[in-house]
Design a protein around this motif. Structure first.
Motif, PDB file in Angstrom:
ATOM      1  N   LEU A  87       0.845  -1.194   0.000  1.00 19.95           N
ATOM      2  CA  LEU A  87       0.000   0.000   0.000  1.00 19.95           C
ATOM      3  C   LEU A  87       0.878   1.240   0.000  1.00 19.95           C
ATOM      4  O   LEU A  87       1.940   1.245   0.620  1.00 19.95           O
ATOM      5  CB  LEU A  87      -0.885   0.038   1.260  1.00 19.95           C
ATOM      6  N   THR A  88       0.424   2.281  -0.645  1.00 18.97           N
ATOM      7  CA  THR A  88       1.133   3.551  -0.555  1.00 18.97           C
ATOM      8  C   THR A  88       0.848   4.144   0.823  1.00 18.97           C
ATOM      9  O   THR A  88      -0.154   3.788   1.468  1.00 18.97           O
ATOM     10  CB  THR A  88       0.646   4.542  -1.631  1.00 18.97           C
ATOM     11  N   PRO A  89       1.686   5.055   1.310  1.00 20.38           N
ATOM     12  CA  PRO A  89       1.386   5.710   2.592  1.00 20.38           C
ATOM     13  C   PRO A  89       0.023   6.410   2.590  1.00 20.38           C
ATOM     14  O   PRO A  89      -0.691   6.388   3.595  1.00 20.38           O
ATOM     15  CB  PRO A  89       2.536   6.704   2.760  1.00 20.38           C
ATOM     16  N   ALA A  90      -0.350   6.992   1.455  1.00 18.07           N
ATOM     17  CA  ALA A  90      -1.664   7.652   1.375  1.00 18.07           C
ATOM     18  C   ALA A  90      -2.794   6.632   1.527  1.00 18.07           C
ATOM     19  O   ALA A  90      -3.761   6.867   2.264  1.00 18.07           O
ATOM     20  CB  ALA A  90      -1.791   8.401   0.048  1.00 18.07           C
ATOM     21  N   SER A  91      -2.677   5.489   0.849  1.00 17.80           N
ATOM     22  CA  SER A  91      -3.698   4.436   0.987  1.00 17.80           C
ATOM     23  C   SER A  91      -3.727   3.901   2.405  1.00 17.80           C
ATOM     24  O   SER A  91      -4.800   3.674   2.976  1.00 17.80           O
ATOM     25  CB  SER A  91      -3.424   3.287   0.020  1.00 17.80           C
ATOM     26  N   GLY A  92      -2.551   3.689   2.996  1.00 17.53           N
ATOM     27  CA  GLY A  92      -2.486   3.225   4.378  1.00 17.53           C
ATOM     28  C   GLY A  92      -3.178   4.190   5.327  1.00 17.53           C
ATOM     29  O   GLY A  92      -3.888   3.774   6.242  1.00 17.53           O
ATOM     30  N   SER A  93      -3.001   5.474   5.099  1.00 21.34           N
ATOM     31  CA  SER A  93      -3.655   6.488   5.944  1.00 21.34           C
ATOM     32  C   SER A  93      -5.166   6.462   5.769  1.00 21.34           C
ATOM     33  O   SER A  93      -5.917   6.529   6.754  1.00 21.34           O
ATOM     34  CB  SER A  93      -3.114   7.878   5.613  1.00 21.34           C
ATOM     35  N   ARG A  94      -5.633   6.369   4.532  1.00 18.97           N
ATOM     36  CA  ARG A  94      -7.082   6.321   4.288  1.00 18.97           C
ATOM     37  C   ARG A  94      -7.699   5.083   4.927  1.00 18.97           C
ATOM     38  O   ARG A  94      -8.748   5.153   5.568  1.00 18.97           O
ATOM     39  CB  ARG A  94      -7.368   6.325   2.782  1.00 18.97           C
ATOM     40  N   ILE A  95      -7.029   3.948   4.749  1.00 19.62           N
ATOM     41  CA  ILE A  95      -7.569   2.687   5.274  1.00 19.62           C
ATOM     42  C   ILE A  95      -7.576   2.692   6.797  1.00 19.62           C
ATOM     43  O   ILE A  95      -8.573   2.313   7.423  1.00 19.62           O
ATOM     44  CB  ILE A  95      -6.769   1.498   4.712  1.00 19.62           C
ATOM     45  N   THR A  96      -6.481   3.110   7.414  1.00 12.94           N
ATOM     46  CA  THR A  96      -6.438   3.103   8.876  1.00 12.94           C
ATOM     47  C   THR A  96      -7.383   4.156   9.458  1.00 12.94           C
ATOM     48  O   THR A  96      -7.921   3.952  10.551  1.00 12.94           O
ATOM     49  CB  THR A  96      -5.007   3.289   9.409  1.00 12.94           C
TER      50      THR A  96
END
Length: 147
Positions: A87-96
């Motif tokens: 996951l990109t950091p942006a995707s990780g942030s959205r998901i978390t």
């Protein structure tokens, strides 16, 4: 103007295969065929459905994978989640954000399944920990898979 289709009606090889699989049921499938052919995968599907109950419409599979990752790596770093699930950091942030208390969109609530805690040894990192609600869901999923 002709209303007949212009494409040929050649037999499709996959239809013959379907006939072999279904046997004599190819003419009519009434009632609908719901025969279970793999109990293990059925339990996996039921486990995913437990998560989908939180948001039954359009729940991305990355959210499901991330919850299962955090459940199996409780107190992991967000960066580890991102690297291991690609996951990109942006995707990780959205998901978390979706899994935690506050969804990234102000008008939506998060699932409250995880809590994001700043790593005391490195303030730029986040540690992802299951909440009580997250532990309960993880236990339900585990019970479903162990049947």
């Amino acid at each position: 103007m002709s209303l007949t289709p212009t494409h040929s009606r050649t037999p499709k090889p996959w239809l013959a295969c379907l006939g072999i699989i279904l046997g004599s049921h190819t003419a009519a499938m009434d009632p609908l065929n719901r025969a279970i052919t793999n109990d293990t995968l059925l339990r996996g599907m039921k486990a995913v459905e437990l998560i989908r109950e939180l948001h039954p419409v359009d729940l991305p599979c990355q959210v499901v994978s991330s919850f299962l990752y955090i459940s199996s790596h409780n107190a992991c770093h967000k960066q580890a989640l991102e690297q291991d699930l690609d996951l990109t950091p942006a995707s990780g942030s959205r998901i978390t954000a979706w899994l935690s208390r506050n969804h990234r969109l102000e008008h939506k609530k998060g699932f409250r399944l995880i809590e994001k805690i700043r790593d005391p040894s490195n303030g730029r990192r986040q540690i992802l920990v299951l909440t009580q609600k997250g532990r309960e869901l993880a236990n339900q999923i585990e019970a479903e898979l162990q049947l």
